[in-house]
Design a protein around this motif. Sequence first.
Motif, PDB file in Angstrom:
ATOM      1  N   TYR A   1       0.810  -1.217   0.000  1.00  0.00           N
ATOM      2  CA  TYR A   1       0.000   0.000   0.000  1.00  0.00           C
ATOM      3  C   TYR A   1       0.847   1.272   0.000  1.00  0.00           C
ATOM      4  O   TYR A   1       0.814   2.047  -0.955  1.00  0.00           O
ATOM      5  CB  TYR A   1      -0.955  -0.001   1.198  1.00  0.00           C
TER       6      TYR A   1
ATOM      7  N   ALA B   1      -7.252   3.089   0.002  1.00  0.00           N
ATOM      8  CA  ALA B   1      -7.812   2.633   1.274  1.00  0.00           C
ATOM      9  C   ALA B   1      -8.485   3.780   2.010  1.00  0.00           C
ATOM     10  O   ALA B   1      -8.153   4.957   1.801  1.00  0.00           O
ATOM     11  CB  ALA B   1      -6.707   2.035   2.155  1.00  0.00           C
ATOM     12  N   THR B   2      -9.449   3.421   2.862  1.00  0.00           N
ATOM     13  CA  THR B   2     -10.092   4.421   3.701  1.00  0.00           C
ATOM     14  C   THR B   2      -9.075   4.997   4.678  1.00  0.00           C
ATOM     15  O   THR B   2      -8.036   4.391   4.950  1.00  0.00           O
ATOM     16  CB  THR B   2     -11.243   3.785   4.502  1.00  0.00           C
TER      17      THR B   2
ATOM     18  N   LEU C   1      -8.312   2.706   7.713  1.00  0.00           N
ATOM     19  CA  LEU C   1      -7.519   1.533   7.354  1.00  0.00           C
ATOM     20  C   LEU C   1      -6.081   1.940   7.075  1.00  0.00           C
ATOM     21  O   LEU C   1      -5.134   1.228   7.453  1.00  0.00           O
ATOM     22  CB  LEU C   1      -8.119   0.844   6.135  1.00  0.00           C
TER      23      LEU C   1
ATOM     24  N   LEU D   1      -5.892 -10.948   1.954  1.00  0.00           N
ATOM     25  CA  LEU D   1      -6.383  -9.925   2.863  1.00  0.00           C
ATOM     26  C   LEU D   1      -6.821  -8.676   2.095  1.00  0.00           C
ATOM     27  O   LEU D   1      -7.854  -8.076   2.416  1.00  0.00           O
ATOM     28  CB  LEU D   1      -5.304  -9.561   3.888  1.00  0.00           C
ATOM     29  N   ILE D   2      -6.062  -8.283   1.092  1.00  0.00           N
ATOM     30  CA  ILE D   2      -6.457  -7.133   0.273  1.00  0.00           C
ATOM     31  C   ILE D   2      -7.791  -7.415  -0.418  1.00  0.00           C
ATOM     32  O   ILE D   2      -8.659  -6.540  -0.514  1.00  0.00           O
ATOM     33  CB  ILE D   2      -5.358  -6.810  -0.761  1.00  0.00           C
TER      34      ILE D   2
ATOM     35  N   PHE E   1     -10.448  -6.819   2.087  1.00  0.00           N
ATOM     36  CA  PHE E   1     -10.658  -5.382   2.261  1.00  0.00           C
ATOM     37  C   PHE E   1     -11.512  -4.815   1.123  1.00  0.00           C
ATOM     38  O   PHE E   1     -12.392  -3.979   1.345  1.00  0.00           O
ATOM     39  CB  PHE E   1      -9.312  -4.653   2.306  1.00  0.00           C
ATOM     40  N   GLU E   2     -11.241  -5.278  -0.088  1.00  0.00           N
ATOM     41  CA  GLU E   2     -11.996  -4.804  -1.246  1.00  0.00           C
ATOM     42  C   GLU E   2     -13.465  -5.213  -1.135  1.00  0.00           C
ATOM     43  O   GLU E   2     -14.372  -4.406  -1.389  1.00  0.00           O
ATOM     44  CB  GLU E   2     -11.372  -5.349  -2.527  1.00  0.00           C
TER      45      GLU E   2
ATOM     46  N   TRP F   1     -13.473  -1.393   2.060  1.00  0.00           N
ATOM     47  CA  TRP F   1     -12.418  -0.616   2.713  1.00  0.00           C
ATOM     48  C   TRP F   1     -11.269  -0.300   1.757  1.00  0.00           C
ATOM     49  O   TRP F   1     -10.449   0.578   2.043  1.00  0.00           O
ATOM     50  CB  TRP F   1     -11.875  -1.362   3.917  1.00  0.00           C
ATOM     51  N   ALA F   2     -11.166  -1.046   0.649  1.00  0.00           N
ATOM     52  CA  ALA F   2     -10.124  -0.826  -0.357  1.00  0.00           C
ATOM     53  C   ALA F   2     -10.774  -0.819  -1.734  1.00  0.00           C
ATOM     54  O   ALA F   2     -11.783  -1.499  -1.955  1.00  0.00           O
ATOM     55  CB  ALA F   2      -9.055  -1.918  -0.272  1.00  0.00           C
TER      56      ALA F   2
END
Length: 319
Positions: A80, A88-89, A92, A287-288, A291-292, A296-297
Motif C-alpha cells: 500500500y 484505502a479508507t 484503514l 487480505l487485500i 478489504f476490497e 475498505w479498499a
Amino acid sequence: MTTFLTRPEPPRKAPKPMLSGQRSVGELVTIRAFLIIPFLALAAAIPLTWGWGMTWVDLMLAGVFYTISTLGITVGYHRYFTHGAFKATGWLRAALAVAGGLAAQGSVIGWVADHRRHHAFSDREGDPHSPWLFGTSPLALARGFWHAHMGWLFGRDKTNIDRFAPDLVADRRIKAVDALFPLWVALSVLLPAVLGGVITLSWGGALTGFLWAGLARISFQHHVTWSVNSICHMIGDRPFVSRDKSANFWPLAILSMGESWHNSHHSDPTCARHGVRRGQIDISARLIWAFEKLGWAWQVRWPTPQRLARLTKPAVAGQ
C-alpha cells in the motif's frame, strides 16, 4: 523575413540527493538495540525455557502478533504505502501503518523511503541492500548475503525521505503514526507479556509471553523479512522479466505472507498480488481481496492475463 521568437525552456530542477546525511551515534545505538536484543532473546529463549517455559498460550500469542504485524508490513508498508497497489479508507490507512510499526522494522516513512530506493536502483549501485554489490566470487557473495540480510542496517547512510517518500511526509496523519514508532514497538513486546500473565494468571506466563511472543517473535520476523532481501535476490525461479536478480523462492511463501514471490513482484511492483500463478500462496493478497469486498479498499491493481503476458520472458529460439 519573419522572425519567430521562442520562449526559452525553464531550467530543469536537479533531482534531490539520494541520501540525506548519516545517522547519529544515538540513532545507530537505537537501531542496533532493535536488532540485537530480540536476536539475543531468540537465542536465549530455547535453552532458558526448554522443558518448562513454552506453552500453547505463548504459541497462540506469538502467532497472533506475528500475523498482525507481518501483514502490517506486507500489506501496509509494502504493497500500500510503497507501491500504491490499492486505495484505502483513512482509518484503514492509519491501522496498516500502526500494524507495520508493531513489527519493529522501522517507522513507516523511513521504511517506505528505503524500499522505494531499493526498487529505483535494484541490484545496482545505490540499492541499500543488494547481495550483488561486491562481486560474484564465493567470498564476495558471502559478504553480499550478509550485507543484504542485515549488514546494511548497521550502516550510517540515511535515505533521503524528501526524495523517496514526499507523499508520506506531507500526510499529517501518517507523520503522527511515524513519530509514535517507539510506542508501537513497546506495545509489541509488552502486550504479549500482559496478555500472557492475564491468561495464565501467573508471572511465569507474563515472562514467557514477553520472551516468546514478544522479543523472540520479533527477531524471527526480522529474519523472514530480511530473507526476502537476501535469499530472494540470489536463489529461486525467475519466470518474469525484471531488471535485476530477484527470484521467486517458494519455501518462504507462507511465513512471508506471499512476499517471497519476489521475481513476480519486481517485474510488476504495483500489482496487489505477488503469487500470480496457480498454487502460489499469497496471504497478503487474500487480505487485500477481503478489504476490497468489505468496501475498505478500491482501485486494487489485480493481475490480468494481458498484464501477465507483458511480463513473461520471451521464448528462446530453438527451444
